[in-house]
Write an enzyme that holds these catalytic residues in place. Structure first.
Site, short mmCIF file in Angstrom:
data_model
loop_
_atom_site.label_atom_id
_atom_site.label_comp_id
_atom_site.label_asym_id
_atom_site.label_seq_id
_atom_site.Cartn_x
_atom_site.Cartn_y
_atom_site.Cartn_z
N ASP A 8 -9.44 61.16 51.62
CA ASP A 8 -8.06 61.24 50.79
C ASP A 8 -8.17 59.79 50.06
O ASP A 8 -9.12 59.04 50.12
CB ASP A 8 -6.99 61.07 52.03
CG ASP A 8 -5.56 61.21 51.58
OD1 ASP A 8 -5.51 61.27 50.39
OD2 ASP A 8 -4.91 61.75 52.24
C1 BGC Z 1 -2.18 62.20 49.81
C2 BGC Z 1 -2.97 63.33 49.37
C3 BGC Z 1 -3.21 63.67 48.07
C4 BGC Z 1 -3.70 62.35 47.22
C5 BGC Z 1 -3.93 62.27 45.98
C6 BGC Z 1 -2.65 61.10 49.14
O1 BGC Z 1 -1.97 59.77 49.30
O2 BGC Z 1 -2.55 61.79 51.30
O3 BGC Z 1 -2.49 64.41 50.16
O4 BGC Z 1 -4.00 64.53 47.78
O5 BGC Z 1 -3.04 61.12 47.69
O6 BGC Z 1 -2.62 62.19 45.31
#
Ligand code: BGC
Length: 760
Positions: free
Chosen positions: A283
């Site tokens: 993530d």
């Molecule tokens: C989220 C993810 C997301 C990523 C990219 C993160 O803060 O938890 O689900 O895909 O950001 O935007």
């Protein structure tokens, strides 16, 4: 063989071609090997690093572009303009030593340009085919503008609506969650990775993210072995079995070990036990976060831990420092091996090869425009909004409204004409001009002959703490601000003067989603006061809830109440079709709706315990049953169930039995019912839930029509993970089966699982 040249082998693509079938493993391996042999350590580390490219921030964009030009970036996220994508891709392909194309990833959560209802809504349709179609539309739009990879589906089980990311989930149930996970992967990816007009699917967040303590996003998760395997992992398993090419890690620690540095989770469970063979991405910033969690002393150690845990690609923190940029240093110090580094680079290169990127790195911008404006996409979005709405109350059949007899309507509430909110969170590339709000949908349906009065009713309050999405990188929508006292009075006046009041209440999109946990289920701001003022006029009232949380109306009793979620760009048209009876609601709740926030979490699939006859009286002050049970949703028609039967009364472990049930539309209009099947294992080597969903089918029936619906119950449905055996077990036991229109269905029959007596 120079892998960048179209080759003579039949399995290698020619320029401009999308793979017509999955590429052969051996061909992919050979191409990966050829590339890998030419790569420097820095290029390898770069290949497994993904950068945010916020083009709104000049300095950051320049820095990222320099990394791309140096061959030190394998993937970018947050670029959504096809011209930018082509430009950046050209730098990677034409200006770097090896010309390896970039993989563009993005949060394609519920549509790209055409916005579908939010994922929890799609789950409420209980219609996997529709869900697959919705994500196929999203994939086609995204792929047309140059994206290759969706950071979706989010398949985290969500049992606590204080957690804002409930909206991205399929709700509380592992069986429904697994069905929705697989459908979304099929929609995004098509039959194989590299299918034309499709993208790679990345189920997330592995694993357990939805069980954050107190529903507080990013906080720790402590899950028992039984919950992990029986509840939280099944949707991941389903997504992996459907062929998902990517998995994203989670931010938080699972039982004390940060998910992104957890080798047991990312390698033993994900690869060895669940059989995942794609690439794993962190993530955003979650590798660097290993320092925050206190399991890595510095960024280099964080990179080492993530890589060795089984993370292939780092989604590097925006405006920050990458942990994987330090991998060459870790290799030089002997803290990682070349084989470990290569294993991850291989997986990322394989994904690029399978997607056909070497042959077709660029997109055709004119074609992209045509795909984004394809009217068929809007039809899917409208149908999805119609099929996902859940009718919770309909006293004296107030709905459907008779558009022909109606003379005046008051449409009231801060979300009645809220273009941006109607699309929900995780939407960045929509055209708000295209969005049909509820007010616009009602006006279009009623025409000039009916008087439609409108008042926003009250202001939308601001958040006490800013969201990560309230930043220059994200488009902002104006918030409704009115003089609440005066506007409530005006709204009540409009309601008094109308035959029907339609209130659109709920939460703004910025109040739900990531970084949007909430300690209350009340209507935000002064909406409750607005609702009560309208109800006090005595005008029949319909409340449409634009929300993903089960909001608490404090006992206020409008004649009709329907959850419309965040219905997407075609929402208003769909809602009008529902209100005026062109279609009947058929959506069902994907979670138990509590009476009171103090009950949370409140899964329907609870275990039996001491004093089961008082199971509904665990609190002395009020029943602990839900206000609306899991699976519940009304229709404009009515349905009866009977004839529940099995093809055999007894099966041996490992065998399957067929269940049949008759469902009949006993009402006056064509409508849908979701036939739901629940089981209960009476005894065995572990306590099992009072009811567990193990089958469902959404059927459309004409008035008076009967249908026999069949289900199969086999070892997949009857086994469970036993925390003592630390394995899947199937017990011998009588099983009760319940079939009907929600999780409290009364129709029941039982069968037994018993080993055949040994022959003497
Ligand atoms: C989220 C993810 C997301 C990523 C990219 C993160 O803060 O938890 O689900 O895909 O950001 O935007």
């Amino acid at each position: 063989m120079n892998i960048n040249q179209p080759g003579s082998s039949g399995s290698v693509l020619n320029e401009g071609e999308a793979p017509a079938a999955a590429l052969d493993d051996a061909v992919v391996r050979a191409r990966v090997d050829a590339l890998l042999a030419q790569m420097t350590v820095e290029e390898k580390a770069g290949q497994i690093t993904q950068y945010f490219d916020f083009l709104t921030s000049q300095d950051e964009a320049k820095r990222v572009e320099a990394e791309v030009a140096a061959g030190r970036a394998g993937s970018l996220l947050f670029v959504t303009d096809p011209e930018d994508i082509n430009r950046l891709q050209r730098i990677a392909v034409e200006q770097t030593r090896l010309g390896i194309p970039l993989l563009f990833g993005f949060d394609i959560i519920h549509g790209f340009h055409t916005v579908m209802p939010v994922p929890i809504a799609m789950a409420a349709s209980w219609d996997p085919e529709l869900v697959e179609q919705g994500q196929a539309v999203a994939a086609a739009e995204a792929r047309a503008i140059g994206l290759h990879w969706a950071f979706a589906p989010m398949v985290d089980i969500a049992r606590d609506p204080r957690w804002g990311r409930l909206i991205e989930s399929a709700g509380e149930d592992p069986y429904l969650g697994a069905a929705m996970a697989a459908a979304q992967v099929r929609g995004f990816q098509g039959g194989y990775i590299g299918s034309p007009d499709r993208v790679i699917a990345g189920p997330k967040h592995f694993a357990g993210y939805g069980a954050a303590l107190g529903g507080r996003d990013y906080d720790e998760v402590n899950l028992s072995d039984s919950e992990l395997w029986n509840v939280y992992l099944p949707p991941f398993k389903a997504a992996i079995d459907a062929g998902a090419g990517n998995v994203m890690t989670a931010y938080m620690g699972l039982n004390g070990i940060p998910a992104t540095g957890n080798r047991w989770l990312l390698t033993t469970v994900l690869r060895d036990m669940l059989g995942f063979d794609g690439f794993v991405v962190t993530d955003a910033g979650a590798a660097a976060d290993l320092t925050t969690h206190g399991v890595a002393a510095d960024l280099t150690e964080a990179g080492v831990r993530a890589l060795q845990a089984g993370v292939d690609m780092e989604m590097a923190p925006p405006f920050g420092q990458s942990a994987y940029r330090r991998l060459p240093e870790a290799l030089a110090d002997g803290r990682i091996t070349m084989a470990e580094l290569d294993a991850s680079v291989r997986r990322v290169l394989a994904a690029k090869i399978r997607m056909g990127l070497f042959e077709q790195p660029y997109v055709d911008i004119a074609r992209a425009r045509a795909v984004l404006s394809d009217p068929k996409h809007r039809t899917v979005a409208r149908r999805a909004a119609e099929r996902s709405a859940v009718l919770l109350r309909n006293d004296d059949n107030l709905l459907p409204l008779d558009a022909k007899a109606l003379r005046s309507v008051a449409v009231i509430g801060p979300f009645a004409d809220a273009t941006r909110d109607s699309s929900g969170p995780w939407i960045f590339a929509q055209d708000d001009q295209e969005t049909v709000t509820v007010l616009a949908g009602i006006k279009a349906a009623l025409g000039d002959q009916v008087q439609v009065a409108y008042s926003p009713g009250v202001s939308v309050p601001a958040r006490q703490f800013r969201s990560i999405f309230e930043s220059p990188e994200h488009k902002q929508a104006p918030r409704i601000e009115v003089d609440d006292e005066a506007e409530i009075a005006r709204a009540a006046e409009l309601a008094r003067g109308a035959e029907v009041a339609i209130l659109v209440l709920g939460e703004a999109q910025i109040m739900i989603g990531e970084n949007a946990s909430r300690s209350s289920l009340d209507l935000p701001g002064r909406q409750q006061q607005l609702l009560d003022a309208v109800l006090a006029t005595g005008t029949p009232t319909v409340v449409l809830l634009m929300s993903a949380r089960p909001l608490d109306l404090k006992g206020s009793a409008p004649q009709a109440q329907m959850t419309i979620w965040y219905p997407g760009t075609q929402g208003g048209t769909a809602i009008a079709n529902l209100l005026f009876g062109h279609v009947s609601p058929g959506g069902k709740l994907p979670f138990n709706w509590p009476r009171n926030i103090g009950q949370l979490p409140l899964p329907y699939a609870r275990l039996k315990s001491h004093q089961p006859h008082k199971a509904e009286q665990r609190y002395w002050n009020e029943p602990n049953s839900p206000l609306y049970p899991f699976g519940f949703g009304l229709s404009y028609s009515s349905f009866a169930f009977d004839g529940l039967s099995f093809d055999r009364a007894e099966i041996a472990p490992g065998e399957a039995l067929q269940v049949s049930v008759e469902v009949c539309n006993t009402g006056k209009c064509t409508a849908d019912e979701v036939v739901q099947l629940y089981i209960h294992q009476r005894y065995g080597s572990a306590a099992r839930p009072v009811r567990e969903l193990k089958g469902f089918q959404r059927v459309t029936l004409e008035p008076g029509e009967r249908r026999t619906v069949q289900f199969t119950l086999g070892p997949q449905q009857l086994r469970y993970w036993n925390a003592a055996a630390r394995d899947w077990v199937q017990d011998e036991s009588p099983f009760d089966v319940f079939v009907g229109s929600d999780s409290t269905a009364p129709l029941t029959a039982s069968f037994a699982v018993r080993r055949a007596a040994p022959e003497v």
